[in-house]
Motif scaffolding. Structure first.
Motif, PDB file in Angstrom:
ATOM      1  N   ALA A 184      28.174  33.684  34.921  1.00  0.00           N
ATOM      2  CA  ALA A 184      28.220  34.135  36.300  1.00  0.00           C
ATOM      3  C   ALA A 184      29.446  33.597  37.007  1.00  0.00           C
ATOM      4  O   ALA A 184      30.042  34.283  37.839  1.00  0.00           O
ATOM      5  CB  ALA A 184      26.951  33.697  37.021  1.00  0.00           C
ATOM      6  N   ALA A 185      29.893  32.369  36.659  1.00  0.00           N
ATOM      7  CA  ALA A 185      31.059  31.787  37.319  1.00  0.00           C
ATOM      8  C   ALA A 185      32.309  32.564  36.975  1.00  0.00           C
ATOM      9  O   ALA A 185      33.186  32.803  37.818  1.00  0.00           O
ATOM     10  CB  ALA A 185      31.202  30.326  36.915  1.00  0.00           C
ATOM     11  N   VAL A 187      32.434  35.766  36.116  1.00  0.00           N
ATOM     12  CA  VAL A 187      32.384  37.076  36.813  1.00  0.00           C
ATOM     13  C   VAL A 187      32.757  36.930  38.274  1.00  0.00           C
ATOM     14  O   VAL A 187      33.493  37.757  38.824  1.00  0.00           O
ATOM     15  CB  VAL A 187      30.982  37.679  36.653  1.00  0.00           C
ATOM     16  CG1 VAL A 187      30.863  38.943  37.464  1.00  0.00           C
ATOM     17  CG2 VAL A 187      30.685  37.964  35.189  1.00  0.00           C
ATOM     18  N   ASP A 188      32.301  35.814  38.921  1.00  0.00           N
ATOM     19  CA  ASP A 188      32.654  35.615  40.319  1.00  0.00           C
ATOM     20  C   ASP A 188      34.138  35.377  40.477  1.00  0.00           C
ATOM     21  O   ASP A 188      34.781  35.896  41.412  1.00  0.00           O
ATOM     22  CB  ASP A 188      31.863  34.428  40.885  1.00  0.00           C
ATOM     23  CG  ASP A 188      30.373  34.726  40.939  1.00  0.00           C
ATOM     24  OD1 ASP A 188      30.019  35.940  40.925  1.00  0.00           O
ATOM     25  OD2 ASP A 188      29.574  33.776  40.988  1.00  0.00           O
ATOM     26  N   HIS A 189      34.741  34.615  39.551  1.00  0.00           N
ATOM     27  CA  HIS A 189      36.172  34.361  39.630  1.00  0.00           C
ATOM     28  C   HIS A 189      36.954  35.649  39.404  1.00  0.00           C
ATOM     29  O   HIS A 189      37.964  35.912  40.081  1.00  0.00           O
ATOM     30  CB  HIS A 189      36.560  33.288  38.583  1.00  0.00           C
ATOM     31  CG  HIS A 189      38.028  33.000  38.568  1.00  0.00           C
ATOM     32  ND1 HIS A 189      38.681  32.424  39.649  1.00  0.00           N
ATOM     33  CD2 HIS A 189      38.978  33.197  37.601  1.00  0.00           C
ATOM     34  CE1 HIS A 189      39.971  32.302  39.361  1.00  0.00           C
ATOM     35  NE2 HIS A 189      40.166  32.770  38.099  1.00  0.00           N
ATOM     36  N   ARG A 191      35.944  38.609  40.118  1.00  0.00           N
ATOM     37  CA  ARG A 191      35.808  39.460  41.301  1.00  0.00           C
ATOM     38  C   ARG A 191      36.778  39.024  42.379  1.00  0.00           C
ATOM     39  O   ARG A 191      37.351  39.877  43.089  1.00  0.00           O
ATOM     40  CB  ARG A 191      34.361  39.414  41.797  1.00  0.00           C
ATOM     41  CG  ARG A 191      34.109  40.318  42.999  1.00  0.00           C
ATOM     42  CD  ARG A 191      32.620  40.414  43.350  1.00  0.00           C
ATOM     43  NE  ARG A 191      31.902  41.240  42.374  1.00  0.00           N
ATOM     44  CZ  ARG A 191      31.098  40.757  41.463  1.00  0.00           C
ATOM     45  NH1 ARG A 191      30.893  39.430  41.378  1.00  0.00           N
ATOM     46  NH2 ARG A 191      30.481  41.544  40.604  1.00  0.00           N
ATOM     47  N   LYS A 192      36.986  37.711  42.524  1.00  0.00           N
ATOM     48  CA  LYS A 192      37.948  37.240  43.526  1.00  0.00           C
ATOM     49  C   LYS A 192      39.361  37.662  43.161  1.00  0.00           C
ATOM     50  O   LYS A 192      40.158  38.071  44.019  1.00  0.00           O
ATOM     51  CB  LYS A 192      37.862  35.718  43.643  1.00  0.00           C
ATOM     52  CG  LYS A 192      36.540  35.215  44.220  1.00  0.00           C
ATOM     53  CD  LYS A 192      36.520  33.693  44.281  1.00  0.00           C
ATOM     54  CE  LYS A 192      35.217  33.162  44.821  1.00  0.00           C
ATOM     55  NZ  LYS A 192      35.194  31.673  44.881  1.00  0.00           N
ATOM     56  N   LEU A 228      32.452  44.385  36.972  1.00  0.00           N
ATOM     57  CA  LEU A 228      32.997  44.495  38.345  1.00  0.00           C
ATOM     58  C   LEU A 228      32.907  45.941  38.891  1.00  0.00           C
ATOM     59  O   LEU A 228      33.022  46.132  40.098  1.00  0.00           O
ATOM     60  CB  LEU A 228      34.454  44.021  38.360  1.00  0.00           C
ATOM     61  CG  LEU A 228      34.683  42.549  37.995  1.00  0.00           C
ATOM     62  CD1 LEU A 228      36.168  42.245  38.027  1.00  0.00           C
ATOM     63  CD2 LEU A 228      33.928  41.628  38.959  1.00  0.00           C
TER      64      LEU A 228
END
Length: 229
Positions: A184-185, A187-189, A191-192, A228
């Motif tokens: 999850a980390a 994927v969040d990075h 997305r940013k 994403l």
């Protein structure tokens, strides 16, 4: 014996004819025509009137123009009516004007001319010429003998081809390997990074740029791009 019944129409016609006859006689006598000549004028006028009427009816029945008959009918009728009016007190029979004497004197020639034209005018339609058929009579020939139908040989049916051997079944497609589980980390990075790229360029980030920014192989970059989307 049964007596004929009087016809009012015939009686009226006889009275009118007698009065018109007398008026024409008086006018002719006043215009200088004496003795038998004065009696001949009403006979001439009435005969021309009747002849013009009969010729007019014959021409109309035959389908031909009746203009000439109408003209002579009008002339005779004008002579008869003119004599009736002239002897009704509107004309002094003791002093007949010159023009009336000229008309009375010229009437015999005019009546003779009109009667001649009416007598020699055609009142029967011309018959159509007979059509002569010069064609020879038809010759009837005996019907020709009907030929017997020829026997048509039916070809033998072709031999049925042997059944082809059945092909082996097509192997089922190999299912694609399942996508690897992404943290999850990560994927969040990613997305940013994608949002930052869109903010700077105005376009979505492609897979190669995303893989180079994250430092991951192309297969993993494709899986992240799917997440994403």
């Amino acid at each position: 014996m049964r007596l004929p019944r009087p016809d009012a129409v015939l009686i009226q016609a006889a009275i009118a004819g007698a009065l018109s006859f007398a008026h024409l006689h008086d006018l002719a006598a006043a215009a200088g025509q004496h003795d038998w000549k004065a009696w001949a004028y009403p006979v001439s006028v009435d005969l021309l009137l009747v002849a013009a009427w009969r010729r007019m009816r014959m021409l109309r029945t035959a389908g031909e123009p009746a203009r000439a008959a109408w003209i002579w009918f009008a002339i005779a009728l004008a002579a008869s009516l003119g004599a009736n009016v002239a002897t009704a007190g509107l004309l002094d029979l003791g002093h007949v004007p010159t023009w009336l004497r000229i008309l009375v004197a010229g009437w015999p020639a005019l009546a003779f001319f009109g009667g001649t034209l009416l007598a020699h005018s055609s009142g029967e339609p011309a018959s159509a010429p007979a059509v002569v058929d010069d064609a020879p009579p038809p010759v009837y020939e005996e019907p020709a003998a009907v030929a017997e139908p020829e026997t048509v040989s039916v070809p033998e049916p072709l031999p049925v081809a042997e059944e082809l051997p059945s092909l082996p079944p097509t192997p089922a497609p190999v299912p694609a390997p399942p996508a690897p589980a992404l943290p999850a980390a990560l994927v969040d990075h990613a997305r940013k990074v994608a949002d930052d790229h869109r903010a700077r360029t105005g376009e979505p980030i492609d897979t190669d740029t995303l893989g180079s920014r994250l430092g991951v192989p192309p297969q993993l970059a494709s899986a992240i791009a799917v997440q994403l989307a």
